[in-house]
Design an enzyme around this catalytic site. Structure first.
Site, PDB file in Angstrom:
ATOM      1  CD  GLU A 203      29.834  46.682  39.998  1.00 56.84           C
ATOM      2  OE1 GLU A 203      28.809  46.140  40.745  1.00 56.84           O
ATOM      3  OE2 GLU A 203      29.487  46.524  38.745  1.00 56.84           O
ATOM      4  CB  CYS A 237      25.465  44.847  39.144  1.00 53.63           C
ATOM      5  SG  CYS A 237      26.142  46.347  38.375  1.00 53.63           S
TER       6      CYS A 237
END
Length: 437
Positions: A203, A237
């Site tokens: 990720e 993020c």
């Protein structure tokens, strides 16, 4: 964890025991800029010990029934919830975020995740197919790859990427790697793990767009987009860092957005009225400031925040890594501020004309983690969401998660997905068994 005197001293947790390390790294309180903790500077020796403990514990843990493992996860959730305040303060001091955010989001989310997966593991089924002409029955079983709570099931080894990180990902007895971080680090992980054909879940970064059409509800859109841009100092993020606004409402949106941004208070993490705390490190603060400086030299306008407004802090926090939420406009799509992940409280606002144009511009970066679309047209949000190159698309909202559904990015934003089914698939190995009768 060792007792505290002048500084908090962390220890590795291996085979159910806290163990000291030969050398340590200073860890700084982001809100003061002062060392508050020392962290083990582990290496190959500590990794080898942790892997050996995990391998020894694996058979016993893997043999436990789903019900037993579920009860263990539920107990962990209860313990986290009981220690919520202590953990929230520790997370705030370590990362610089407000205690309020840690108290209301980080720790409760961890509790929720444990409880969700404790329930999820009880409801998976296997596949079965009968092939009559061959007189065979085929079925699948899954064997766990990772492991949970008796000694050796959970091991925590602190250290730097080049030392402990590389030793861990290249270890021949570590079968899979789940990583959240930057693309360059992920590339290094892939290089080191390739000789062992390890399973990877990565990720990575994002350069997430918000697309705001002229029929958007600005009363909901503006405060939500401020939050999606600056929550946790922009160190998420999934943060919004490019805001595309249709020209007919561009000036109205920009005025309201800047006004709302200026209402976000930057303050010490313990201040309950603070919307933002400090960035994670001095080096990162300097990096984020360089992006703003670059934008200014390129001719962009800084409407609020860095270099425009005054930051007020108590004397004891003058050395902290604080930065005001910053809004940039009149910037080209080719600028590094529109292409690269800044990971800080900086967002760029630019106008667009048509739906086709904004989709092309939103997709023009190498990342594809998340996007938000604001419109009252149901047909439009479905149409645009389908064309955006993003693993997640929120429409008229942000950061609403459903753990049953896949989470992850496209392009350089990652590899693989997380979620109930996806995590089950990743953390187990599937085996097909054929019985001839």
């Amino acid at each position: 964890m060792a007792g505290t005197r002048a500084l908090l001293m962390l220890e590795n947790f291996i085979d159910g025991k806290f163990l000291p390390c030969a050398s340590y790294i200073d860890s700084y309180d982001p809100s003061t800029g002062e060392v508050y903790c020392r962290v083990p500077d582990s290496g190959k020796e500590e990794v080898d010990a942790a892997v050996a403990a995990a391998r020894a514990a694996f058979p016993g843990w893997a043999a436990r029934s789903p019900q037993e493992r579920s009860r263990a996860l539920l107990r962990l959730a209860d313990l986290l919830e009981e220690a919520l305040e202590e953990l929230a303060r520790a997370e705030s001091r370590d990362q610089g975020k407000t205690i309020t955010l840690a108290r209301t989001m980080d720790i409760p989310r961890a509790v929720q995740n444990f409880r969700f997966f404790a329930s999820s593991i009880l409801h998976h089924t296997s596949e079965c197919t009968q092939v009559d002409h061959a007189g065979c029955l085929h079925y699948t079983v899954r064997a766990p790859v990772g492991i949970g709570v008796p000694p050796g099931v959970v091991n925590i080894v602190f250290g730097t990427g080049p030392r402990v990180g590389e030793a861990l990902v290249s270890h021949p007895e570590v079968p899979l790697i789940s990583f959240t971080g930057s693309q360059p680090t992920a590339e290094r992980i892939m290089q080191l793990s390739a000789p062992h054909c390890k399973k990877l879940s990565l990720e990575l970064g994002g350069k997430n767009p918000a697309i705001i059409f002229e029929d958007a509800n600005l009363e909901e859109c503006v405060p939500t987009t401020v939050r999606s841009s600056f929550a946790n100092q922009g160190e998420i993020c999934l943060s919004t860092s490019r805001i595309f606004v249709q020209k007919s409402i561009y000036c109205e949106f920009l005025k309201k957005f800047v006004e709302a941004t200026r209402m976000w208070k930057v303050g010490i993490p313990s201040d309950p009225s603070a919307s933002m705390g400090a960035l994670i490190s001095k080096a990162h603060l300097e990096k984020v400031r360089r992006y703003v400086k670059t934008a200014r030299t390129e001719g962009a306008r800084i409407l609020c925040g860095e270099g425009v407004d005054q930051l007020s802090l108590p004397p004891g926090n003058q050395g902290g890594y604080f930065m005001l939420p910053t809004v940039i406009t009149d910037i080209k799509d080719e600028s590094c501020c529109m292409k690269e992940e800044i990971f800080g409280p900086v967002t760029c606002v630019v106008p667009f004309d048509t739906e086709e144009e904004v989709i092309k511009r939103a997709n023009s970066v190498k990342y594809g983690l998340a996007a938000t679309v604001w419109s009252s047209s149901v047909g439009r949000v479905h149409r645009v969401a389908k064309k955006l190159q993003s693993g997640l698309v929120w429409t008229n909202c942000w950061l609403i998660r459903e753990l049953n559904l896949p989470f992850g990015g496209m392009k350089s934003s990652g590899l693989g997905r997380e979620g109930a089914k996806d995590s089950y698939d990743f953390f187990t190995e599937i085996k097909t068994i054929t019985i001839k009768h």
